[in-house]
Design an enzyme around this catalytic site. Structure first.
Site, short mmCIF file in Angstrom:
data_model
loop_
_atom_site.label_atom_id
_atom_site.label_comp_id
_atom_site.label_asym_id
_atom_site.label_seq_id
_atom_site.Cartn_x
_atom_site.Cartn_y
_atom_site.Cartn_z
N LYS A 83 0.84 -1.20 0.00
CA LYS A 83 0.00 0.00 0.00
C LYS A 83 0.88 1.24 0.00
CE LYS A 83 -4.25 1.32 2.38
NZ LYS A 83 -4.96 1.24 3.66
C1 E4P Z 1 -8.40 2.06 3.97
O1 E4P Z 1 -7.51 1.43 3.45
C2 E4P Z 1 -8.20 2.93 5.13
O2 E4P Z 1 -7.40 2.26 6.07
C3 E4P Z 1 -9.49 3.28 5.81
O3 E4P Z 1 -10.62 2.98 5.03
C4 E4P Z 1 -9.50 4.66 6.37
O4 E4P Z 1 -10.73 4.85 7.01
P1 E4P Z 1 -10.98 6.04 8.03
O5 E4P Z 1 -11.12 7.31 7.24
O6 E4P Z 1 -12.27 5.68 8.71
O7 E4P Z 1 -9.80 6.07 8.96
#
Ligand code: E4P
Length: 221
Positions: A83
């Site tokens: 990622k």
């Molecule tokens: C996705 O990969 C992220 O980790 C996640 O959806 C972020 O979500 P949040 O905005 O609720 O922290």
């Protein structure tokens, strides 16, 4: 639409896996920090549990260092998807790692042009953040719809991984907009099961059944 669980917590993953509807896991540095182990150790634990893609975030921010860290994360397990953040350095690292067959999830996407960059760099997934975008007053679901349409226009194989989802309505809207994947925390996944009429209907069905068989038991039929 595939369902990914957005967590680095093994108990949450075990709990959700028993439903048989979890296709993968996404993590981020904040979620990993909560578990108290370095990324590589925590990702190895998660990969032992999940038979599907597991997004593992890089912490480095410069292309060369990101590329090295990405290669090292990819060596942990074949299910690892590296990622990377949607920055210039991240896109350059994505291009290089994708060329070598390493799957990339480009994260922190907030615009359609950013998603176009991710696809051109060969990303396997792009993660538009619906909830965080809506926090700024911009429409989050329109972004999902736009990216899906743009990818279709050009036959890009990059999958739209709708992230930062905050409620069941987001999940339904992303599915309607054509997102390939929705990632969500356990609490949101659990809330997808709920409707008061489901509980009420089940209670009534069971009461009716028990009334009949209780009567048969008393009357000796
Ligand atoms: C996705 O990969 C992220 O980790 C996640 O959806 C972020 O979500 P949040 O905005 O609720 O922290």
């Amino acid at each position: 639409m595939k369902f990914f669980l957005d967590t680095a917590n093994p108990d949450e993953i075990r709990r959700a896996l028993r439903w048989g509807i979890v296709d993968g896991v996404t993590t981020n540095p904040s979620l990993i920090a909560r578990e108290g182990r370095p990324t590589d150790e925590q990702i190895a634990i998660i990969c032992d549990l999940v038979d599907g893609p597991v997004s593992a975030p890089v912490i480095e921010t410069e292309t060369r260092a990101m590329t090295m860290e990405g290669r090292s994360l990819a060596r942990i397990h074949p299910n690892v998807v590296v990622k990377l953040p949607l920055t210039q350095d991240g896109i350059a690292a994505c291009s290089e790692l994708s060329r070598d067959g390493i799957r990339i999830n480009m994260t922190l996407c907030f615009t359609a042009p950013q998603a176009l960059l991710a696809a051109k760099a060969g990303a396997c997934y792009v993660s538009p953040f619906v909830g965080r975008l809506e926090d700024t007053g911009a429409p989050g679901i329109d972004l999902i719809r736009d990216i899906v349409a743009i990818y279709r226009n050009y036959g890009f194989e990059t999958q739209v991984l709708a992230a930062s989802l905050r409620g069941p309505a987001h999940v339904a809207a992303c599915a309607l907009a054509g997102a390939h994947v929705g990632t969500m925390p356990l609490k949101l996944m659990e809330s997808l099961f709920l409707h008061p009429l489901t509980d009420k209907g089940l209670e009534q069905f069971l009461n009716d059944y028990q009334k009949t068989f209780a009567f048969e038991a008393i009357s000796g039929r």
